[in-house]
Scaffold this motif. Structure first.
Motif, PDB file in Angstrom:
ATOM      1  N   CYS B  53       0.854  -1.197   0.000  1.00 38.78           N
ATOM      2  CA  CYS B  53       0.000   0.000   0.000  1.00 38.78           C
ATOM      3  C   CYS B  53       0.881   1.235   0.000  1.00 38.78           C
ATOM      4  N   ALA B  54       1.866   1.233   0.895  1.00 34.69           N
ATOM      5  CA  ALA B  54       2.755   2.381   1.020  1.00 34.69           C
ATOM      6  C   ALA B  54       3.406   2.710  -0.312  1.00 34.69           C
ATOM      7  N   ASP B  95       6.715  -2.073   5.974  1.00 35.36           N
ATOM      8  CA  ASP B  95       7.474  -2.915   6.894  1.00 35.36           C
ATOM      9  C   ASP B  95       7.767  -4.279   6.276  1.00 35.36           C
ATOM     10  N   GLY B  96       6.845  -4.770   5.452  1.00 32.84           N
ATOM     11  CA  GLY B  96       7.103  -6.035   4.773  1.00 32.84           C
ATOM     12  C   GLY B  96       8.120  -5.834   3.664  1.00 32.84           C
ATOM     13  N   ASP B  97       7.909  -4.816   2.889  1.00 37.92           N
ATOM     14  CA  ASP B  97       8.779  -4.484   1.763  1.00 37.92           C
ATOM     15  C   ASP B  97      10.232  -4.300   2.213  1.00 37.92           C
ATOM     16  N   ASN B 123       3.203  -0.317   9.541  1.00 36.43           N
ATOM     17  CA  ASN B 123       1.866  -0.555  10.086  1.00 36.43           C
ATOM     18  C   ASN B 123       1.773  -1.940  10.727  1.00 36.43           C
ATOM     19  N   ILE B 125       1.932  -4.783   9.538  1.00 35.29           N
ATOM     20  CA  ILE B 125       1.053  -5.731   8.839  1.00 35.29           C
ATOM     21  C   ILE B 125       1.330  -5.664   7.335  1.00 35.29           C
ATOM     22  N   GLY B 127      -0.397  -4.884   4.410  1.00 37.95           N
ATOM     23  CA  GLY B 127      -1.674  -4.277   4.054  1.00 37.95           C
ATOM     24  C   GLY B 127      -2.185  -4.756   2.699  1.00 37.95           C
ATOM     25  N   LEU B 128      -1.376  -4.580   1.691  1.00 38.19           N
ATOM     26  CA  LEU B 128      -1.850  -4.802   0.322  1.00 38.19           C
ATOM     27  C   LEU B 128      -2.334  -6.231   0.088  1.00 38.19           C
TER      28      LEU B 128
HETATM   29  C1  LIG Z   1       7.740 -11.014  -5.371  1.00 36.27           C
HETATM   30  C2  LIG Z   1       6.494 -10.647  -4.690  1.00 36.27           C
HETATM   31  N1  LIG Z   1       6.099 -11.392  -3.630  1.00 36.27           N
HETATM   32  C3  LIG Z   1       4.954 -11.092  -3.007  1.00 36.27           C
HETATM   33  C4  LIG Z   1       4.187 -10.054  -3.411  1.00 36.27           C
HETATM   34  C5  LIG Z   1       2.908  -9.782  -2.706  1.00 36.27           C
HETATM   35  N2  LIG Z   1       2.964  -8.637  -1.835  1.00 36.27           N
HETATM   36  C6  LIG Z   1       2.662  -7.414  -2.287  1.00 36.27           C
HETATM   37  S1  LIG Z   1       2.744  -6.233  -1.129  1.00 36.27           S
HETATM   38  C7  LIG Z   1       3.150  -7.375   0.046  1.00 36.27           C
HETATM   39  C8  LIG Z   1       3.337  -6.988   1.475  1.00 36.27           C
HETATM   40  C9  LIG Z   1       3.288  -5.537   1.675  1.00 36.27           C
HETATM   41  O1  LIG Z   1       3.446  -5.247   3.022  1.00 36.27           O
HETATM   42  P1  LIG Z   1       4.157  -3.919   3.439  1.00 36.27           P
HETATM   43  O2  LIG Z   1       5.453  -3.806   2.775  1.00 36.27           O
HETATM   44  O3  LIG Z   1       4.161  -3.884   4.909  1.00 36.27           O
HETATM   45  O4  LIG Z   1       3.268  -2.766   2.800  1.00 36.27           O
HETATM   46  P2  LIG Z   1       1.803  -2.271   3.206  1.00 36.27           P
HETATM   47  O5  LIG Z   1       0.892  -2.847   2.198  1.00 36.27           O
HETATM   48  O6  LIG Z   1       1.525  -2.730   4.572  1.00 36.27           O
HETATM   49  O7  LIG Z   1       1.899  -0.797   3.092  1.00 36.27           O
HETATM   50  C10 LIG Z   1       3.236  -8.630  -0.499  1.00 36.27           C
HETATM   51  C11 LIG Z   1       3.573  -9.825   0.277  1.00 36.27           C
HETATM   52  C12 LIG Z   1       4.640  -9.312  -4.515  1.00 36.27           C
HETATM   53  N3  LIG Z   1       3.973  -8.268  -4.995  1.00 36.27           N
HETATM   54  N4  LIG Z   1       5.794  -9.632  -5.111  1.00 36.27           N
END
Ligand SMILES: Cc1ncc(C[n+]2csc(CCOP(=O)(O)OP(=O)(O)O)c2C)c(N)n1
Ligand code: SF4
Ligand SMILES: [Mg+2]
Lengths: 612, 328
Positions: B53-54, B95-97, B123, B125, B127-128
């Motif tokens: 999302c971010a 945070d995941g990214d 966050n 979590i 999100g996306l």
């Molecule tokens: C190679 C790859 N693996 C998995 C995904 C799926 N994916 C997209 S966003 C995401 C997690 C995002 O979490 P975060 O970075 O915390 O961002 P937020 O949405 O919380 O802002 C995942 C697992 C992807 N797009 N590309």
């Protein structure tokens, strides 16, 4: 081999422990061969371990060189001269030799211990193993140590000069000047005068040994003809050297800087090492944390207006695939070099193979076409670098250039081109109209489908790019179904359009129709060239693998049989079958070793025999 | 540039697609405002993001923007910064990214000290992808992929950064305009990598995880706003302070009126105290926690290119190699 031979060409193999300095000795011999005006091709064959246990067969490092009047296009099938620095080197190399070959062995190393390490139950010098060969047994280690005694070196330091002692012997055999090698030693060891002087002395002593041994032993001087080469200035070059210069040349032709981003891997690293010395040519090198980061940094550099280049070998290329898709989607130029090696997985890192063709053409998620080229010889790596860059910039696309482990290290004489005769590499202009910046950035040339290369820093042209599907016209994110169809078609058409610029497929030699044509790609050029000349067979060699040249289908249809020799399990065969309506005869070899000419000749003759 | 730009000039025509009430909106506003206040040149500014999302952020800022692939933004931004060292390069990441798929690139950007302004929207979590627990989620986080609560120990972005040799680490809260403004200005001005962790409320999948310290009515008691050279005071009328307990070797809250001389003065250059501040639970340390300038990667990189990578010679000067010969 008789004394004072006149031969057309000769194959020499130097083999020893990986710590014996074999590669250095070989490459110096190649340079002196070049300076003497002979044609040549080399094959450095080194072990995967950096310093394997001394004296073992898996620690054997070898350097094969084929030299003579030419044209020489392969390192040769069977060595006619073997210099074996230890029993293990003899054990590994002897099966490659034909009867009657000259075997020079370093007597001192044939101790019980070393024989056992090499897996010999008895001494091959005495048990008849060498009966069919001419043997020169010289106490190279001992003679060398005697020679350098005066320098007060330790035994191991002194021992390190023995490759130059042996090189001196070889240079005597071929009647070569010692001067250039001596110069080289002096330059290379300028900072350690003692080692410098010791090596020079060893070189001269080896040469003198040849003169005296001529009287007593089997050692003979060999007279090679000068090669008949096109007039011009030549140098010796490996694929890695040629590609490095080619990348720098591409930058110069495009008047852009180059950012080369890479992560070390065998056999791709020599390119990184070479480019690291070319800063003055507007080339930056970035050693990234992994292959993903390296392609991403190259994409970032391309986004910033430099020519982004990344390089790896199969396993690293696998890691780069997601980012290749990004470059395709964002329509950014990028050059990806794959130095193929034996696989799968870690496979045979130091051995050559051409088994990443499927990966290059098909190996990505979704419909993600990328142009694929390949280099046939070490010298050709130079031109393929600018060809790849030209396509990348013209069509605004990543381009994959396939080379392989053999080309990376193999040296050959190369006629130095004059790059002032090369066409400049041009980019698509930014449209000069009232469109929004977003639309301008995605305005494409109707013939190439390449977009304008708008880069951050250009005043007033702020726009957004990314991996989400975008509207074909406005360049904004679009989830519209019909638009995705059009964008997919556009990406296909773009790669197809490359074929409008690459010219028609030519025939290397032989008639343009008949019972048989041999089709090759990549580094099999050398052996196929020789085998088809020997057998008067037509030969077609592909440099463009995706898209294929437009006339290829028609060309192949004029032959009854199409033989496709490859160092893989039949990948070009599949590609040709799928793309053109031909049913090739595959001929596959995956031993980690290049094709021998005679293997190809046998295959061609058996096919011919079967058809007549 | 003649007229001074305003926050509005940094907005694009693109419809913002975050969930209503998402913390990302407030961050976007703060960033646009900071860019305007800092006199940023839109033509000379680029936002690079990964996926999440971010990571949609670049579509909404009227500068150059590159929405790349999951986790790789720091690597792409590094290449961009090397190609264009004078460009103002920002990275927006989740945070995941940044801490799972892209942890490696984050580590190396930080240790190299590449001139990137990295905004980490934490966050806690994913999100996306609809709310799975992330590497910063607390133990026990219930999510579609952890129905009984997650068991992984979370990573602390601040400790991670310190461990990687980061030179600038700061924190802000999405809706805290004043704090965010200060932190963004400082991060922008820093030469090298500046990492800003922003506590961002994901109203849909992790609502109010930070409420214990972000709720405005109690913020004075739960937030410690750090200022270099000033005592670490917080609470109503700055009644509380932070001091170092020499028995437990940790930070503790003291009564500022009775123990005024024990209250620590914030020294941004002190890495040891910075690490303790990062771990402080309540109050939560905000503002610039650590800053220790060093030469940036791009400066070192170009230092090795005497010509700043301008082409000083032609391939013609190199092409002959160590020796060449002529065939007549
Ligand atoms: C190679 C790859 N693996 C998995 C995904 C799926 N994916 C997209 S966003 C995401 C997690 C995002 O979490 P975060 O970075 O915390 O961002 P937020 O949405 O919380 O802002 C995942 C697992 C992807 N797009 N590309
Ligand atoms: S899912 Fe959460 S982080 Fe994503 S836009 Fe909605 S509220 Fe914001
Ligand atoms: Mg998140």
């Amino acid at each position: 081999m008789n004394k004072n031979n006149d031969v057309e060409s000769i194959v020499i193999r130097l083999a020893g422990d990986s710590g014996d300095g074999i590669q250095l000795m070989g490459s110096q011999f190649a340079v002196s061969t070049a300076l003497a005006g002979a044609d040549f091709a080399t094959f450095p064959d080194y072990p995967a371990e950096i310093r394997a246990p001394i004296g073992t067969t898996f620690g054997v490092s070898a350097y094969q060189i084929n030299l003579g009047g030419g044209p020489i296009t392969t390192p040769g099938d069977a060595p006619e001269v073997l210099v074996a620095f230890n029993p293990a080197a003899l054990k590994v190399s002897l099966p490659m030799l034909d009867k009657g070959a000259l075997v020079v062995i370093n007597n001192d190393t044939f101790t019980d211990r070393n024989l056992a390490k090499a897996g010999y139950d008895s001494d091959p010098r005495e048990d008849g193993t060498l009966n069919d060969y001419q043997v020169v047994a010289a106490d190279i280690s001992h003679l060398n140590l005697e020679t350098v005694k005066e320098f007060g070196l330790s035994k191991s330091e002194g021992g390190r000069c023995k490759n130059f002692y042996a090189l001196g012997m070889l240079l005597w055999m071929f009647g070569r000047e010692l001067g250039p090698v001596e110069e080289w030693i002096k330059r290379r060891l300028a900072r350690s005068p003692i080692m410098r002087d010791a090596n020079v002395k060893a070189l001269h002593a080896g040469h003198a040994f040849g003169e005296t041994a001529e009287l007593s032993a089997n050692l003979a001087q060999i007279n090679l003809p000068m090669a008949e080469m096109e007039p011009g200035e030549y140098r010796s070059i490996t694929g890695a050297e040629a590609l490095a210069l080619g990348i720098a040349a591409a930058g110069e032709l495009a008047d852009r800087q180059v950012m080369f981003c890479s992560y070390p891997i065998t056999p791709a690293s020599p390119l990184l090492h070479r480019l690291a010395h070319l800063a003055e040519l507007g080339v930056g090198t970035f050693q990234a944390e992994d292959e993903i980061a390296s392609i991403c940094a190259a994409i970032g550099a391309s986004y910033g207006g430099m020519i982004g280049v990344t390089s790896s070998s199969g396993p690293g290329i696998a890691l780069k695939t997601e980012a290749m898709g990004l470059a395709v989607s964002a329509e950014l130029p990028l050059v990806i070099v794959n130095w193929q090696r034996g696989g799968p997985s870690t496979g045979l890192p130091t051995k050559t193979e051409q088994s990443d063709l499927y990966q290059a053409v098909y190996g990505r998620n979704a419909d993600t076409p990328i142009p694929v080229l390949s280099a046939s010889t070490s010298g050709e790596c130079f031109d393929m670098a600018s060809e790849a860059t030209r396509i990348a910039l013209r069509h605004m696309t990543p381009v994959i250039l396939l080379a392989d482990g053999y080309l990376s290290n193999a040296a050959e004489p190369w006629r130095i081109p004059d790059i002032s005769h090369y066409d400049p590499i041009i980019t698509n202009p930014v449209p000069d109209n009232d469109d929004s910046a977003q639309r301008k950035a995605f305005t494409r040339d109707p013939k190439t489908h390449g977009r304008a290369w708008v880069t951050p820093g250009m005043p007033g042209l702020m726009h957004r790019i990314g991996g989400l599907e975008k509207d074909i016209e406005s360049g904004h994110i679009s989830y519209d179904p019909a638009n995705h169809q059009r964008m997919t078609d556009l990406r296909t058409a773009k790669v197809d359009a490359v074929a409008d610029f690459i010219g028609e497929q030519a025939i290397e030699h032989g008639p343009d129709s008949g019972d048989l044509v041999v089709v090759g790609w990549g580094s099999t050029y050398g052996p196929i060239y020789q085998a088809t000349r020997k057998t008067d067979t037509s030969f077609i060699h592909l440099r463009h693998l995706n898209p294929l040249p437009r006339n290829l289908g028609k060309l192949l249809a004029r032959f009854d049989k199409v033989l496709v020799p490859e160092m893989n399990d039949g990948q070009l065969t599949t590609l040709l079958r799928a793309s053109l309506s031909v049913e090739p005869v595959p001929f596959n070899k995956v031993t980690g070793q290049p094709f021998l000419i005679r293997e190809l000749v046998d295959k061609i003759e058996s096919l011919r025999g079967a058809s007549s | 540039m003649t007229d001074k730009l305003t926050a509005k000039d940094f907005a694009t025509s693109q419809e913002v697609r975050w969930c209503p009430g998402c913390g990302d909106y407030a961050i976007l506003k703060s960033v646009q405002k900071a860019l305007a206040e800092n006199g940023a040149d839109p033509s000379n500014t680029a936002f690079v993001s990964g996926i999440g999302c971010a990571a949609r952020f670049p579509y909404y800022v009227n500068t150059y923007g590159f929405h790349t692939i999951h986790g790789r933004a720091p690597a792409i931004a590094t290449g961009l910064k090397l190609a264009k060292p004078d460009l103002d390069v920002w990275v927006v990441t989740g945070d995941g990214d940044s801490m799972s798929i892209g942890g490696n690139h984050m580590m190396h950007a930080l240790r190299r000290n590449v001139g990137l302004k990295i905004l980490l929207f934490n966050n806690e979590i994913y999100g996306l992808t609809k709310g799975q627990f992330s590497p910063t989620s607390r133990i026990g986080t219930k999510s579609p992929s952890s129905p009984k609560g997650s068991v992984d120990t979370p990573v602390s972005p601040g400790q991670f950064a310190m461990g990687c040799g980061a030179r600038f680490f700061a924190r802000g809260v999405d809706t805290d305009k004043v704090g965010m403004s200060d932190v963004l200005h400082q991060a922008h001005a820093f030469i090298g990598t500046s990492l800003v962790e922003i506590f961002q409320n994901c109203i849909v999948y992790n609502e109010d995880v930070f409420a214990n310290f972000t709720e405005r009515r109690n913020a004075a008691n739960t937030q410690l706003h750090l200022k270099h050279g000033e005592p670490m005071l917080f609470g109503e009328d700055n009644g509380s302070g932070i001091s170092f307990n020499q028995d437990t070797w940790s930070l503790e809250v003291v009564d500022a009126s009775t123990s005024a001389d024990e209250v620590l003065v914030h020294d941004e250059g002190n890495a040891i105290v910075a690490r303790m501040l990062i771990d402080l639970h309540l109050p939560v340390a905000l503002g610039v926690i650590y800053r220790q300038p060093a030469v940036s990667y791009e400066d070192s990189f170009y230092g090795h290119h005497p010509s700043r990578m301008e082409r000083k010679k032609s391939v013609r000067d190199f092409i002959k190699g160590p020796s060449s010969w002529t065939v007549k």
